[in-house]
Design a protein around this motif. Structure first.
Motif, PDB file in Angstrom:
ATOM      1  N   LEU A  36      85.108  34.968  73.069  1.00  0.00           N
ATOM      2  CA  LEU A  36      84.732  33.671  73.616  1.00  0.00           C
ATOM      3  C   LEU A  36      83.210  33.554  73.682  1.00  0.00           C
ATOM      4  CD1 LEU A  36      85.500  30.974  75.000  1.00  0.00           C
ATOM      5  CD2 LEU A  36      85.480  32.213  77.187  1.00  0.00           C
ATOM      6  N   GLY A  37      82.702  32.406  73.268  1.00  0.00           N
ATOM      7  CA  GLY A  37      81.266  32.179  73.334  1.00  0.00           C
ATOM      8  C   GLY A  37      80.931  30.742  72.992  1.00  0.00           C
ATOM      9  N   LYS A  38      79.708  30.534  72.541  1.00  0.00           N
ATOM     10  CA  LYS A  38      79.259  29.177  72.216  1.00  0.00           C
ATOM     11  C   LYS A  38      78.626  29.152  70.837  1.00  0.00           C
ATOM     12  CE  LYS A  38      78.521  27.580  76.947  1.00  0.00           C
ATOM     13  NZ  LYS A  38      77.552  27.047  77.930  1.00  0.00           N
ATOM     14  N   ILE A  39      78.972  28.097  70.102  1.00  0.00           N
ATOM     15  CA  ILE A  39      78.340  27.838  68.816  1.00  0.00           C
ATOM     16  C   ILE A  39      77.171  26.879  69.059  1.00  0.00           C
ATOM     17  CG2 ILE A  39      78.597  26.612  66.629  1.00  0.00           C
ATOM     18  CD1 ILE A  39      81.314  27.764  66.342  1.00  0.00           C
ATOM     19  N   CYS A  40      76.008  27.245  68.551  1.00  0.00           N
ATOM     20  CA  CYS A  40      74.806  26.419  68.706  1.00  0.00           C
ATOM     21  C   CYS A  40      74.334  26.010  67.319  1.00  0.00           C
ATOM     22  CB  CYS A  40      73.707  27.193  69.420  1.00  0.00           C
ATOM     23  SG  CYS A  40      74.186  27.843  71.028  1.00  0.00           S
ATOM     24  N   LEU A  41      74.101  24.718  67.152  1.00  0.00           N
ATOM     25  CA  LEU A  41      73.688  24.178  65.856  1.00  0.00           C
ATOM     26  C   LEU A  41      72.285  23.596  65.938  1.00  0.00           C
ATOM     27  CD1 LEU A  41      76.899  22.273  64.692  1.00  0.00           C
ATOM     28  CD2 LEU A  41      75.869  24.227  63.557  1.00  0.00           C
ATOM     29  N   GLU A  55      68.950  22.233  62.957  1.00  0.00           N
ATOM     30  CA  GLU A  55      68.843  21.580  61.657  1.00  0.00           C
ATOM     31  C   GLU A  55      69.268  22.497  60.518  1.00  0.00           C
ATOM     32  OE1 GLU A  55      66.628  21.549  63.982  1.00  0.00           O
ATOM     33  OE2 GLU A  55      65.792  19.538  64.320  1.00  0.00           O
ATOM     34  N   ASN A  56      68.971  23.793  60.633  1.00  0.00           N
ATOM     35  CA  ASN A  56      69.200  24.699  59.513  1.00  0.00           C
ATOM     36  C   ASN A  56      69.974  25.951  59.874  1.00  0.00           C
ATOM     37  OD1 ASN A  56      67.581  23.269  57.425  1.00  0.00           O
ATOM     38  ND2 ASN A  56      65.900  23.686  58.835  1.00  0.00           N
ATOM     39  N   TYR A  57      70.397  26.086  61.125  1.00  0.00           N
ATOM     40  CA  TYR A  57      71.040  27.332  61.532  1.00  0.00           C
ATOM     41  C   TYR A  57      72.284  27.072  62.366  1.00  0.00           C
ATOM     42  CZ  TYR A  57      66.706  29.547  60.045  1.00  0.00           C
ATOM     43  OH  TYR A  57      65.637  29.969  59.307  1.00  0.00           O
ATOM     44  N   LEU A  58      73.291  27.905  62.150  1.00  0.00           N
ATOM     45  CA  LEU A  58      74.451  27.964  63.018  1.00  0.00           C
ATOM     46  C   LEU A  58      74.415  29.325  63.706  1.00  0.00           C
ATOM     47  CD1 LEU A  58      78.095  26.942  62.348  1.00  0.00           C
ATOM     48  CD2 LEU A  58      77.623  29.263  63.110  1.00  0.00           C
ATOM     49  N   CYS A  59      74.438  29.322  65.019  1.00  0.00           N
ATOM     50  CA  CYS A  59      74.320  30.561  65.781  1.00  0.00           C
ATOM     51  C   CYS A  59      75.482  30.675  66.759  1.00  0.00           C
ATOM     52  CB  CYS A  59      73.005  30.613  66.554  1.00  0.00           C
ATOM     53  SG  CYS A  59      71.551  30.307  65.544  1.00  0.00           S
ATOM     54  N   PHE A  60      75.892  31.901  67.021  1.00  0.00           N
ATOM     55  CA  PHE A  60      76.950  32.138  67.995  1.00  0.00           C
ATOM     56  C   PHE A  60      76.506  33.217  68.953  1.00  0.00           C
ATOM     57  CE2 PHE A  60      80.559  34.531  69.578  1.00  0.00           C
ATOM     58  CZ  PHE A  60      81.408  33.542  70.028  1.00  0.00           C
ATOM     59  N   ALA A  61      76.772  33.010  70.243  1.00  0.00           N
ATOM     60  CA  ALA A  61      76.497  34.012  71.268  1.00  0.00           C
ATOM     61  C   ALA A  61      77.726  34.148  72.139  1.00  0.00           C
ATOM     62  CB  ALA A  61      75.292  33.607  72.120  1.00  0.00           C
ATOM     63  N   SER A  62      78.121  35.379  72.386  1.00  0.00           N
ATOM     64  CA  SER A  62      79.278  35.596  73.239  1.00  0.00           C
ATOM     65  C   SER A  62      78.945  35.184  74.661  1.00  0.00           C
ATOM     66  CB  SER A  62      79.695  37.066  73.198  1.00  0.00           C
ATOM     67  OG  SER A  62      78.656  37.881  73.712  1.00  0.00           O
ATOM     68  N   GLN A  63      79.968  35.088  75.486  1.00  0.00           N
ATOM     69  CA  GLN A  63      79.761  34.607  76.843  1.00  0.00           C
ATOM     70  C   GLN A  63      78.732  35.473  77.568  1.00  0.00           C
ATOM     71  OE1 GLN A  63      83.444  34.218  79.069  1.00  0.00           O
ATOM     72  NE2 GLN A  63      82.903  32.111  79.532  1.00  0.00           N
ATOM     73  N   ASP A  64      78.792  36.764  77.313  1.00  0.00           N
ATOM     74  CA  ASP A  64      77.735  37.656  77.765  1.00  0.00           C
ATOM     75  C   ASP A  64      76.828  37.875  76.558  1.00  0.00           C
ATOM     76  OD1 ASP A  64      76.049  39.547  78.691  1.00  0.00           O
ATOM     77  OD2 ASP A  64      77.551  41.093  79.037  1.00  0.00           O
ATOM     78  N   GLY A  65      75.687  37.193  76.537  1.00  0.00           N
ATOM     79  CA  GLY A  65      74.829  37.183  75.353  1.00  0.00           C
ATOM     80  C   GLY A  65      74.401  38.557  74.877  1.00  0.00           C
ATOM     81  N   SER A  66      74.445  39.544  75.763  1.00  0.00           N
ATOM     82  CA  SER A  66      74.001  40.876  75.371  1.00  0.00           C
ATOM     83  C   SER A  66      75.064  41.614  74.552  1.00  0.00           C
ATOM     84  CB  SER A  66      73.651  41.699  76.610  1.00  0.00           C
ATOM     85  OG  SER A  66      74.799  41.866  77.425  1.00  0.00           O
ATOM     86  N   GLN A  67      76.306  41.112  74.581  1.00  0.00           N
ATOM     87  CA  GLN A  67      77.370  41.818  73.869  1.00  0.00           C
ATOM     88  C   GLN A  67      77.333  41.559  72.362  1.00  0.00           C
ATOM     89  OE1 GLN A  67      81.139  40.884  75.584  1.00  0.00           O
ATOM     90  NE2 GLN A  67      80.867  42.245  77.329  1.00  0.00           N
ATOM     91  N   LEU A  68      77.226  40.287  72.022  1.00  0.00           N
ATOM     92  CA  LEU A  68      77.332  39.980  70.601  1.00  0.00           C
ATOM     93  C   LEU A  68      76.708  38.627  70.311  1.00  0.00           C
ATOM     94  CD1 LEU A  68      80.395  40.445  68.314  1.00  0.00           C
ATOM     95  CD2 LEU A  68      79.359  38.197  68.462  1.00  0.00           C
ATOM     96  N   PHE A  69      75.909  38.557  69.288  1.00  0.00           N
ATOM     97  CA  PHE A  69      75.477  37.263  68.782  1.00  0.00           C
ATOM     98  C   PHE A  69      75.157  37.376  67.301  1.00  0.00           C
ATOM     99  CE2 PHE A  69      71.535  39.199  70.282  1.00  0.00           C
ATOM    100  CZ  PHE A  69      70.634  38.912  69.281  1.00  0.00           C
TER     101      PHE A  69
END
Length: 1058
Positions: free
Chosen positions: A316-321, A323-337
């Motif tokens: 579970l996390g958030k997709i951030c868009l 202009e040129n990048y798609l990024c994902f960070a898990s709910q605990d940002g230190s675990q996975l992005f």
């Protein structure tokens, strides 16, 4: 003001309103306690009720209601601050609405028509920035109260407002907090006691959330040495964040002179909104977390699950868009992005989310990027790896490489790699020499910058080639001081690469140019990354990861030192108990932050610290600093003075080694301190870093950023205060003001400078700002700002032509003719001391600022060559920015040898100038209680001087019969001009002046051959000394403190009334 129609069941509840006018469809009412018959107990109670309930009636005590004869319901449709305003609305209704209402058959149609008409009027008025607000109607009412209560200039933009309590001692005052672009304002009115507070953001020293026994949670603001507390906020965290953002925006715009060209939401201070600030903050946080280029802005955020192939589960996390990048960070940002480049695909993804809000599955292709960047670097040239070498260190290096290759195969490689806790564990153990450049580029985000700017570095190198500036001179001086023990920088190959990178960056970012410590950092970057990559790594460090570090005032490093002190207090209480003054650690740790420990650790150990820095940012440096102090805790507690503590730390750094480093002894850096390590056991850098992460790894990046914002205000204001003391110390030697008077005067001058920047991005002070200038030149005023401040402080309160006089004074003191004056020059214009000095100053006003021929040459020079102001010197730039040092030294020598001006050095004034001088004398004391006697004195002096000149001419040329007639005519002209000036005020306004011309341009100057007479200053002085009324007028002391106090109160109001 027209209001959105709201239903009112009781038109006169509790008899708080008095009807003044009414007709069949409308009622005009006045709030009880206001207007005629207001005041008394009723006025106090009604005023208190209005303030507490945030009623529009507090500032708009008049209103108009709409009703129909067969209905008991009333609708509020307009309010007014004054009777005149509400009567205008009433008259408009009578002329435009009343006649139309008679054609309707039903009451519902009448009410519907009136409501629609009023809403149309509101929509027409609100086509400006109000449409950006969440609730335009309530915001219009709040803006009305804001303008009425605080009387700020109409350009000031209200951002948001909150209900809160303001604590005066132990007594809370319930009221309203208004946050605008440049000011924090509070208003309260309780039982006749009015509390009004206006603080500009640039005056705040500290802004923080606090709690104590009385206040469970409040916002603390420190300004002008006074503490202000705001509590009982419904949305305290939201309020605090907005206050932080406005304070930071003010600092960047006013102190750093940032123009926000890439951020439209912040580029115009007249259009700042709460929504724009929030979007800016989110984009900044987004770029920082994912290490993206400054051009990227956060567009969309969606909560989602990401299928993780290596673990075979959804995270579970958030997709951030952007202009040129798609990024994902898990709910605990230190675990996975993860960061994925999707240039050109962003809009299709946004459309996918909008069209399929319930679709939780989205496949994003992951291209194979087996190797993101090339890693040809100086280290591979000067220390190529021996494949056949199988010593233990090299074997361990191969094992590290194998671990990273396994990681790449499992988690990906390049910009699409998954960042997990395992990645951090590998970083802590140390990065292999062969992969260091690639991973630095990836972790810092420099790989994204380089990909979006192909060929940019090559162009910069070509453009900067051959330039000669102060930055390039400093670079040349430091080139051979950069890792001089390393073979790469003992040859022309390394030195040339270092020169190109540093010069290209100085050309790219002249605001920073070159700062010491950049050479050391760039040298290490060049060892492991090729030249273009090293340039982009330097860009990432200077502009994103360590903001404001490498400039003249190293504000960023000072801020992080303050953050470091806070962390010491929190994590090392034993050390704090022993050393109450933590400023020692600030001075010692400055090189740690500026060079990332490179200057204090051997190079083979320092690169491991740089590995952690590129992955975790400044947090890694703070953690390591705490670990170093913790490791030496006992020794530091037992030391007796700072020198002993410095020795302890130096010995410790000398003992740090990297047992796994494959570098040969010829490349490894020798100890810079005591080489005798027998008395101090060795410490492995990997163990030290691992211990730092274990003990202090719980420090969150968000906490560090919050502490940075909190401490930045205090650091900036401390530097500003130091600058002020330096300026006052210099100026006090040349003007007759006390230190306290200069302090108040400097505050007024600085605020006038900021007033010119509050509501525009194109003020002369911003456009001509040069951070490389001395502190005396940092704040300057253009003519408009100078004339306003001069009108508040000038010693002749009755002067009738201040605009003309201020223009002449401005031209006189603006020696380098750049249209700006600094604080030192401004002080010369005020209260010039003795009668002779004051008269000499007035006399010089009526002479040209310099010889006309010289002015013409200077004007021609400014059109063909660039001029750089250095103090009062004018240094020519030739070629491609090269300074003409010979011209500079010659002018500097002339400045040093300049003699103090005496009255004999002043040129004589001619007929036209003398007539104008007489007019100025009349204007100065026009309206003075002693005007008549002063008028006669000036007339007597004028006649005496003319007779003296006539007698002198007759003695020299007795055969010339026409001269007396000419003199008599001149005397008559002088008298007529004086008479006219005593009855008429000069009509010229400051807006019509051109500060580059002669101050007598409004009078047609006669040909020099026709000027029959002139006077010297000695003659004028001797004649005026014979008139006691004039002498006493000019020698009358001025109450400077009272004048400064009045100016402080009137400064902002004068701007508001313009």
């Amino acid at each position: 003001m027209w209001l959105k129609p709201e239903e009112i069941l009781l038109k006169n509840a509790f008899k708080l309103w008095v009807t003044e006018k009414d007709n069949e469809y409308f009622v005009l009412q006045r709030r009880r306690g206001y207007g005629e018959g207001g005041g008394g107990l009723t006025g106090l109670l009604v005023g208190t009720l209005d303030t507490v309930l945030d009623s529009t009636s507090k500032v708009a005590p008049y209103r108009i209601l709409h009703h129909t004869p067969d209905s008991q319901v009333y609708w509020s449709i307009a309010c007014g601050v004054t009777r005149e305003e509400i009567v205008q609305h009433w008259d408009w209704l009578q002329q435009n609405i009343m006649r139309t209402l008679s054609v309707f058959d039903s009451s519902e149609d009448i009410t519907s028509f009136v409501q629609g008409k009023i809403r149309g009027l509101i929509a027409e008025e609100g086509k400006s920035s109000l449409v950006l607000e969440e609730d335009p109607e309530k915001f219009r009412e709040a803006h009305l109260r804001f303008e009425k209560w605080f009387e700020l200039p109409t350009e000031e933009k209200l951002v948001t407002y909150y209900s809160c309590s303001y604590w005066r001692g132990k007594v809370p005052c319930q009221g309203w907090l208004y946050l605008s672009t440049n000011f924090l304002c509070f208003y309260s009115y309780l039982l006749g006691s009015e509390v009004k507070l206006v603080i500009s953001w640039d005056e705040i020293w500290r802004l923080e959330k606090t709690s104590n026994v009385i206040l469970t949670e409040s916002i603390h603001v420190l300004a002008h040495g006074e503490d202000h507390y705001f509590s009982m906020l419904l949305h305290l965290n939201e309020t605090f964040v907005i206050m932080e953002q406005l304070a930071d925006y003010s600092i960047k715009r006013l102190f750093d002179k940032e123009a926000f060209q890439r951020e439209p939401a912040l580029s115009d201070p007249l259009q700042i909104t709460k929504r724009g600030l929030e979007a800016h903050a989110k984009s900044e946080q987004f770029r920082t977390f994912f290490r993206l280029p400054k051009e990227e802005n956060l567009l969309e955020v969606h909560e989602s699950f990401l299928w993780v192939p290596f673990s075979h589960f959804n995270t579970l996390g958030k997709i951030c868009l952007s202009e040129n990048y798609l990024c994902f960070a898990s709910q605990d940002g230190s675990q996975l992005f993860i960061t994925k480049v999707i240039r050109g695909e962003c809009q299709s993804l946004i459309n996918h989310f909008e069209d399929n809000p319930e679709d939780v599955t989205l496949m994003v292709g992951q291209k194979d990027s087996s190797k993101a960047v090339s890693t040809e670097a100086l280290m591979t040239v000067f220390h190529p790896q021996d494949v056949e070498n199988l010593d233990p260190k090299m074997l361990k290096e191969k094992m590290k490489e194998q671990s990273w290759n396994i990681h790449f195969s499992e988690y990906g490689r390049g910009t699409s790699m998954f960042f997990t806790r395992k990645t951090r564990d590998l970083i802590v153990r140390g990065v292999p020499e062969a992969l260091r450049g690639e991973l630095w580029m990836l972790f810092s985000g420099a790989v994204n910058d380089m990909a979006t700017h192909p060929g940019y570095y090559t162009e910069l190198v070509e453009q900067s080639l051959g330039t000669s500036t102060l930055a390039t001179d400093e670079i040349e001086r430091d080139l051979h001081r950069s890792l001089p023990e390393h073979p790469a920088f003992q040859s022309d190959t390394g030195i040339s690469a270092l020169r190109r990178v540093l010069t290209a960056y100085a050309y790219r970012n002249p605001k920073i140019g070159y700062c010491q410590a950049m050479n050391i950092l760039t040298s290490v970057l060049l060892l492991y990354a090729k030249e273009e990559e090293a340039f982009w790594l330097l860009v990432a460090v200077c502009e994103r990861m360590l903001p404001d570090y490498f400039n003249r005032r190293i504000i960023g490093a000072l801020v992080d030192q303050a953050v470091f002190e806070d962390l010491i207090r929190e994590h090392l209480p034993q050390l704090v108990e022993h050393m109450t003054d933590l400023s020692f650690f600030s001075s010692v740790s400055l090189s740690w932050f500026l060079t990332l420990f490179i200057s204090v650790l051997p190079i083979e150990s320092a690169v491991n610290v740089v590995d952690c820095f590129f992955y975790d940012g400044i947090k890694a440096i703070l953690q390591l600093g705490l670990a170093v102090l913790d490791y030496n805790m006992e020794a530091l507690i037992s030391c007796h003075d700072d020198a002993e503590a410095v020795t302890i730390l130096n010995k410790f750094f000398d003992s740090v080694t990297n047992k796994d480093s494959p570098l040969p002894p010829t490349v490894q850096q020798a100890s810079v301190g005591n080489n005798d390590k027998a008395s101090h056991f060795n410490v492995d850098i990997s163990e030290l870093i691992r211990e730092a992460y274990e003990k202090y790894g719980n420090i969150r990046s968000e906490e560090v950023e919050s502490s940075r914002k909190r401490n930045k205000l205090h650091v900036i204001q401390t530097l500003e205060d130091t600058t002020k003391q330096n300026v006052i110390r210099v100026v006090s030697q040349e003007v007759k003001f006390s230190a306290s008077q200069l302090d108040e005067l400097y505050n007024l001058f600085k605020r006038q400078h900021f007033l010119s920047c509050y509501w525009t991005m194109k003020s002369p002070a911003l456009l001509h700002h040069d951070p490389s200038l001395a502190y005396l030149e940092q704040y300057q005023l253009g003519f408009q700002q100078f004339s306003v401040l001069f009108s508040l402080l000038e010693p002749w309160a009755f002067c009738t032509s201040k605009s003309t006089l201020s223009l002449w004074i401005f031209r006189l003191i603006d020696e380098n003719q750049d249209g700006l004056v600094n604080f030192k020059e401004f002080c010369y214009t005020l209260y010039s001391g003795s009668f002779t000095n004051k008269l000499k100053f007035l006399f010089k006003l009526h002479l040209p600022p310099g010889d006309p021929a010289v002015q013409t040459d200077t004007h021609a020079c400014t059109q063909t060559q660039s001029l750089v102001g250095v103090g009062s010197l004018c240094v020519k730039l030739t070629g491609r920015g090269k300074v003409d040092l010979q011209a500079y030294l010659k002018q500097w020598q002339n400045e040093i040898l300049k003699k103090e001006e005496t009255i004999k050095d002043l040129p004589r004034i001619n007929q036209t100038q003398f007539i104008q001088f007489s007019k100025t004398l009349y204007n100065i004391f026009h309206g003075n209680p002693e005007e008549e006697s002063l008028y006669r004195a000036v007339a007597h002096v004028t006649s005496l001087l003319l007779r003296m000149e006539e007698v002198g001419r007759r003695l020299q040329e007795p055969s010339s019969p026409t001269k007396p007639a000419n003199t008599t005519a001149a005397a008559a002209a002088a008298a007529a001009a004086a008479e006219e000036s005593s009855t008429e005020e000069a009509s010229t306004t400051p807006e019509t002046f051109d500060t580059s011309g002669s101050h007598n341009s409004q009078d047609a100057a006669p040909d020099l051959s026709e000027l029959e007479w002139s006077f010297s200053f000695e003659q004028v002085l001797a004649s005026l000394l014979n008139e006691p009324a004039l002498v006493s007028f000019f020698e009358r002391p001025v109450d400077v403190h009272a004048k400064l106090g009045q100016a402080k109160v009137a400064q902002l109001k004068l701007k508001a009334n313009k």
